[in-house]
Design an enzyme around this catalytic site. Structure first.
Site, PDB file in Angstrom:
ATOM      1  N   GLY A  77       0.818  -1.216   0.000  1.00  0.00           N
ATOM      2  CA  GLY A  77       0.000   0.000   0.000  1.00  0.00           C
ATOM      3  C   GLY A  77       0.849   1.263   0.000  1.00  0.00           C
ATOM      4  N   ARG A 141       1.275  -5.602  -5.101  1.00  0.00           N
ATOM      5  CA  ARG A 141       1.260  -6.539  -3.974  1.00  0.00           C
ATOM      6  C   ARG A 141       1.703  -7.957  -4.356  1.00  0.00           C
ATOM      7  NH1 ARG A 141      -0.654  -4.472   0.698  1.00  0.00           N
ATOM      8  NH2 ARG A 141      -2.105  -2.723   0.645  1.00  0.00           N
ATOM      9  N   ASP A 172       5.160  -8.008   5.693  1.00  0.00           N
ATOM     10  CA  ASP A 172       5.222  -9.118   4.732  1.00  0.00           C
ATOM     11  C   ASP A 172       6.345  -8.904   3.707  1.00  0.00           C
ATOM     12  OD1 ASP A 172       3.253 -10.793   5.637  1.00  0.00           O
ATOM     13  OD2 ASP A 172       1.655  -9.844   4.466  1.00  0.00           O
ATOM     14  N   LYS A 198       7.941   0.603   5.791  1.00  0.00           N
ATOM     15  CA  LYS A 198       6.832   1.428   5.303  1.00  0.00           C
ATOM     16  C   LYS A 198       5.495   0.841   5.708  1.00  0.00           C
ATOM     17  CE  LYS A 198       4.393  -0.032   2.599  1.00  0.00           C
ATOM     18  NZ  LYS A 198       3.590  -0.792   1.620  1.00  0.00           N
ATOM     19  N   THR A 199       4.574   1.598   6.119  1.00  0.00           N
ATOM     20  CA  THR A 199       3.136   1.318   6.150  1.00  0.00           C
ATOM     21  C   THR A 199       2.431   2.366   6.989  1.00  0.00           C
ATOM     22  OG1 THR A 199       1.308  -0.144   6.766  1.00  0.00           O
ATOM     23  CG2 THR A 199       3.331  -0.470   8.010  1.00  0.00           C
ATOM     24  N   ILE A 200       1.353   2.906   6.440  1.00  0.00           N
ATOM     25  CA  ILE A 200       0.581   3.894   7.209  1.00  0.00           C
ATOM     26  C   ILE A 200       0.017   3.243   8.463  1.00  0.00           C
ATOM     27  CG2 ILE A 200      -0.056   5.334   5.234  1.00  0.00           C
ATOM     28  CD1 ILE A 200      -2.936   4.022   5.563  1.00  0.00           C
ATOM     29  N   ASP A 201      -0.126   1.911   8.449  1.00  0.00           N
ATOM     30  CA  ASP A 201      -0.757   1.211   9.572  1.00  0.00           C
ATOM     31  C   ASP A 201       0.038   1.328  10.870  1.00  0.00           C
ATOM     32  OD1 ASP A 201      -2.482   0.500   7.614  1.00  0.00           O
ATOM     33  OD2 ASP A 201      -2.230  -1.669   7.812  1.00  0.00           O
ATOM     34  N   LYS A 238     -26.754  17.463  15.350  1.00  0.00           N
ATOM     35  CA  LYS A 238     -27.868  16.567  15.012  1.00  0.00           C
ATOM     36  C   LYS A 238     -27.431  15.195  14.516  1.00  0.00           C
ATOM     37  CE  LYS A 238     -28.473  18.494  10.385  1.00  0.00           C
ATOM     38  NZ  LYS A 238     -29.365  19.063   9.408  1.00  0.00           N
ATOM     39  N   MET A 246      -8.394   3.571   8.272  1.00  0.00           N
ATOM     40  CA  MET A 246      -7.590   2.426   7.825  1.00  0.00           C
ATOM     41  C   MET A 246      -6.683   1.877   8.917  1.00  0.00           C
ATOM     42  SD  MET A 246      -6.120   2.511   4.001  1.00  0.00           S
ATOM     43  CE  MET A 246      -7.115   1.959   2.634  1.00  0.00           C
ATOM     44  N   ARG A 248      -5.201  -2.198   8.473  1.00  0.00           N
ATOM     45  CA  ARG A 248      -5.752  -3.518   8.166  1.00  0.00           C
ATOM     46  C   ARG A 248      -5.958  -4.376   9.403  1.00  0.00           C
ATOM     47  NH1 ARG A 248      -6.379  -8.284   6.100  1.00  0.00           N
ATOM     48  NH2 ARG A 248      -4.993  -9.190   7.638  1.00  0.00           N
ATOM     49  N   GLU A 307     -10.239  -0.053  11.179  1.00  0.00           N
ATOM     50  CA  GLU A 307     -10.648  -0.891  10.044  1.00  0.00           C
ATOM     51  C   GLU A 307     -10.662  -2.387  10.375  1.00  0.00           C
ATOM     52  OE1 GLU A 307      -7.741  -0.730   6.936  1.00  0.00           O
ATOM     53  OE2 GLU A 307      -9.100  -1.522   5.432  1.00  0.00           O
ATOM     54  N   TYR A 422      -7.861   5.853   1.785  1.00  0.00           N
ATOM     55  CA  TYR A 422      -7.145   6.289   0.584  1.00  0.00           C
ATOM     56  C   TYR A 422      -6.895   7.802   0.597  1.00  0.00           C
ATOM     57  CZ  TYR A 422      -8.359   1.555  -0.541  1.00  0.00           C
ATOM     58  OH  TYR A 422      -8.481   0.195  -0.457  1.00  0.00           O
ATOM     59  N   GLU A 423      -7.724   8.528   1.368  1.00  0.00           N
ATOM     60  CA  GLU A 423      -7.570   9.994   1.443  1.00  0.00           C
ATOM     61  C   GLU A 423      -6.214  10.409   2.015  1.00  0.00           C
ATOM     62  OE1 GLU A 423     -10.061   8.214   2.411  1.00  0.00           O
ATOM     63  OE2 GLU A 423     -11.946   9.118   1.744  1.00  0.00           O
ATOM     64  N   ARG A 425      -3.273   8.161   2.185  1.00  0.00           N
ATOM     65  CA  ARG A 425      -2.091   7.352   1.868  1.00  0.00           C
ATOM     66  C   ARG A 425      -1.121   8.027   0.901  1.00  0.00           C
ATOM     67  NH1 ARG A 425      -3.415   1.164   0.743  1.00  0.00           N
ATOM     68  NH2 ARG A 425      -3.945   2.066  -1.277  1.00  0.00           N
TER      69      ARG A 425
HETATM   70  P1  FBP Z   1       0.567  -1.785   3.584  1.00  0.00           P
HETATM   71  O1  FBP Z   1       0.676  -2.453   4.924  1.00  0.00           O
HETATM   72  O2  FBP Z   1       0.923  -2.650   2.445  1.00  0.00           O
HETATM   73  O3  FBP Z   1       1.334  -0.501   3.582  1.00  0.00           O
HETATM   74  O4  FBP Z   1      -0.954  -1.369   3.334  1.00  0.00           O
HETATM   75  C1  FBP Z   1      -1.794  -1.014   4.372  1.00  0.00           C
HETATM   76  C2  FBP Z   1      -3.167  -0.594   3.902  1.00  0.00           C
HETATM   77  O5  FBP Z   1      -3.187   0.784   3.584  1.00  0.00           O
HETATM   78  C3  FBP Z   1      -4.199  -0.927   4.966  1.00  0.00           C
HETATM   79  O6  FBP Z   1      -4.380   0.136   5.845  1.00  0.00           O
HETATM   80  C4  FBP Z   1      -5.409  -1.269   4.143  1.00  0.00           C
HETATM   81  O7  FBP Z   1      -6.209  -2.209   4.797  1.00  0.00           O
HETATM   82  C5  FBP Z   1      -4.844  -1.867   2.896  1.00  0.00           C
HETATM   83  O8  FBP Z   1      -3.569  -1.303   2.735  1.00  0.00           O
HETATM   84  C6  FBP Z   1      -5.679  -1.601   1.680  1.00  0.00           C
HETATM   85  O9  FBP Z   1      -5.111  -2.248   0.585  1.00  0.00           O
HETATM   86  P2  FBP Z   1      -5.339  -1.881  -0.942  1.00  0.00           P
HETATM   87  O10 FBP Z   1      -4.488  -0.696  -1.235  1.00  0.00           O
HETATM   88  O11 FBP Z   1      -4.851  -3.071  -1.678  1.00  0.00           O
HETATM   89  O12 FBP Z   1      -6.779  -1.568  -1.123  1.00  0.00           O
END
Ligand code: FBP
Length: 549
Positions: A77, A141, A172, A198-201, A238, A246, A248, A307, A422-423, A425
């Site tokens: 991602g 991926r 991974d 790397k990963t936003i997670d 209201k 996000m 995962r 998420e 996605y907003e 990443r």
């Molecule tokens: P990475 O761990 O590969 O960086 O991706 C994380 C992520 O952004 C998760 O937050 C999300 O669940 C997933 O990718 C969404 O995957 P895709 O981009 O394939 O829709």
């Protein structure tokens, strides 16, 4: 390419480097390392890359300045700052020797296997400095894990004279980077492999890695949006806003956004699992907060949902584990193929236990369908497709209607739904991510010139000013243990989930009752790139709390 005024100003930004990387370096070695678990098994699987020391770069009089050809891959991602890792690596190899070359493999690890690549030039790199996204070479991926892929890769690496490969990815992809490093070392192919976190997670972190890049910018972007919603919410008074963010698996993003915005409710999946909560318990917890606020005349609020929540509800976790197993072909380890969706659902229902079937049948039809059908290339359930925010708000509405009938609740409940993923990443990297990523890339060039393989590029002490950051490398095997994945035991980097006894969660837990009842919203506003350091250069609250800052 036409550019905005901010893009032009941002292109000129020179990311900061740790002092240690500002001139020639030499390696300072630490003690030999071992893996965090299953030492004997990991050692046997990685005889050439196991036990190496942690290394740190310190200033030197001179350094190896041989020209070197390097390849780079973006995997998985998108995460803000990837372009700066590449520009840092480019500047790093060029600073060693102008004749060094950097090649980018296109659209992820598949580019190496399929021999699709570009060579970077000054003009090409300059277009992408300090920009968000992975569009410079694209990402993918594809799992790099089979011998045939490694052998196909070595052909193009030899053809281009590439001596080292940098793989930018999450847990991974870095696990696979280590498998590749081991394979090339065992075969004596003379190609080094370096990983980059790397990963936003935010779940690729440990004693050595303070944070994965992109987490900072993504959380700040989501927090801006959540803050805006909270201001709207507090103006109209209201709606209850159900906001999924996000992440995962781990809840780091949700927790960080809660620390920044102080919503009424934030769920933390790891806690839901630890407390063995059912879906109904989670719904009851939210409904009670709605009820309490209604009693104070506040028929509005915000709920932040990670998420991965659904996967941490114990009964659903057991179900998902079995779904992952039955949908994997044991002969190939690949996801099973089906002629139609109906055939796949039938196969699932026929091959899971009666308990799991009962859990599956208790879920709304669309969630059941998503769980049975949608898989990512790693064969995992695609939780990002499950609309947990809608599922929870519908269940809360139902519970409140029942309480109304019983005379326990007299408020009004109207919900709005949002999913922020996605907003954030591909947002333009914050100063933190711009500097951190550039340093990670530049640092990778020094790991390469010092002959390292099977290491992850690591920059530490990042809550201090950049000049004081510590640069070095950590053997990837050190972060590994054996885990069950899709029906088989595999060596993998251990994912860092939210620690319930860690400072960020404890701080949140000490505040959440007050935030739930009262309106304590914070509106963080947009990321600032230019201005005072206390506005522009702050790290995440998670990292600050973890480091006692
Ligand atoms: P990475 O761990 O590969 O960086 O991706 C994380 C992520 O952004 C998760 O937050 C999300 O669940 C997933 O990718 C969404 O995957 P895709 O981009 O394939 O829709």
């Amino acid at each position: 390419m036409e550019k905005s005024a901010l893009q032009i100003a941002r292109a000129a930004y020179q990311p900061k480097l740790p002092k240690a990387l500002q001139g020639p370096v030499k390696v300072k070695e630490g003690a030999a390392t071992q893996s965090i678990g299953n030492q004997a098994e990991i050692k046997a699987l990685f005889p050439n890359t196991y036990g190496m020391p942690v290394v740190e770069f310190v200033p030197a009089e001179s350094e190896n300045q041989e020209a070197i050809n390097v390849g780079i891959i973006l995997s998985g991602g998108q995460a803000p700052g990837g372009h700066n890792v590449i520009s840092g690596l480019y500047d790093g190899v060029k600073s060693l020797n102008r004749n060094s070359k950097l090649y980018g493999f296109l659209m992820g690890p598949g580019g190496l296997v399929d021999h699709k690549y570009v060579e970077f030039t000054d003009e090409f790199i300059d277009e992408y400095r300090n920009t968000g996204g992975f569009d410079i070479i694209g990402s993918g991926r594809t799992k790099l894990e089979k011998e045939a892929q490694f052998e196909s890769g070595i052909q193009i690496l030899r053809q281009l004279g590439i001596k080292a490969l940098v793989i930018i990815g999450g847990d991974d992809s870095n696990t696979n980077a280590c498998v590749l490093a081991e394979y090339y070392a065992a075969k004596q192919y003379g190609v080094q492999v370096i990983g980059c976190p790397k990963t936003i997670d935010g779940d690729l972190k440990n004693e050595q890695i303070e944070t994965s890049f992109g987490f900072d910018t993504a959380c700040k972007t989501y927090s801006e949006l959540i803050g805006n919603i909270q201001r709207d919410c507090n103006s109209a008074r209201k709606y209850w806003h159900f906001i999924k963010v996000m992440g995962r698996s781990a809840s780091h993003i949700a927790l960080e956004c809660a620390l920044q915005c102080q919503p009424n409710i934030c769920l933390v999946s790891e806690e839901v699992e630890q407390k063995q909560m059912s879906l109904d318990d989670v719904v009851e917890y939210i409904a009670q907060a709605v009820c309490q606020r209604a009693a104070d005349g506040n028929n509005f609020g915000t709920v932040v949902i990670p998420e991965g929540l659904i996967e941490f509800i114990p009964a659903i976790k057991v179900l998902i584990r079995q779904l992952n197993e039955v949908l994997t072909d044991p002969a190939t380890g690949e996801p099973r193929e089906f002629k139609s969706a109906d055939e796949q659902i039938r196969f699932v229902l026929d091959n899971i236990t009666a308990e799991n079937r009962a859990v599956l049948e208790s879920l709304p039809a669309d969630v059941k369908r998503q769980l049975c059908l949608d898989r990512d290339p790693h064969g995992n359930v695609q939780v990002s497709l499950i609309e947990t925010e809608k599922l929870l708000s519908a269940m809360v509405a139902k519970k409140l209607a029942q309480w109304k009938q019983e005379g326990k609740y007299t408020g009004k409940f109207s919900a709005q739904h949002h999913f922020f993923g996605y907003e954030g990443r591909c947002a333009a990297p914050s100063n933190y991510d711009a500097d951190y990523c550039y340093s990670l890339g530049y640092n990778a060039s020094r790991l390469i010139s010092n002959g390292k393989t099977g290491y992850m590029s690591v920059i530490r002490n990042t809550t201090a000013p950049a000049a004081e950051w510590i640069a070095g490398g950590v053997p990837i095997t050190m972060m590994m243990n054996i885990e069950r994945r899709n029906g088989a035991d595999k060596p993998v980097i251990r994912k860092a989930l939210v620690e319930l006894d860690g400072a960020p969660f404890k701080y949140f837990a000490s505040k959440r009752d007050e935030w739930a009842r009262q309106t304590c919203y914070v509106y963080p506003g947009p990321i600032q790139y230019f201005g005072p350091t206390e506005v522009c250069d702050q790290c995440t609250k998670t990292l600050a709390l973890e480091q006692g800052k």
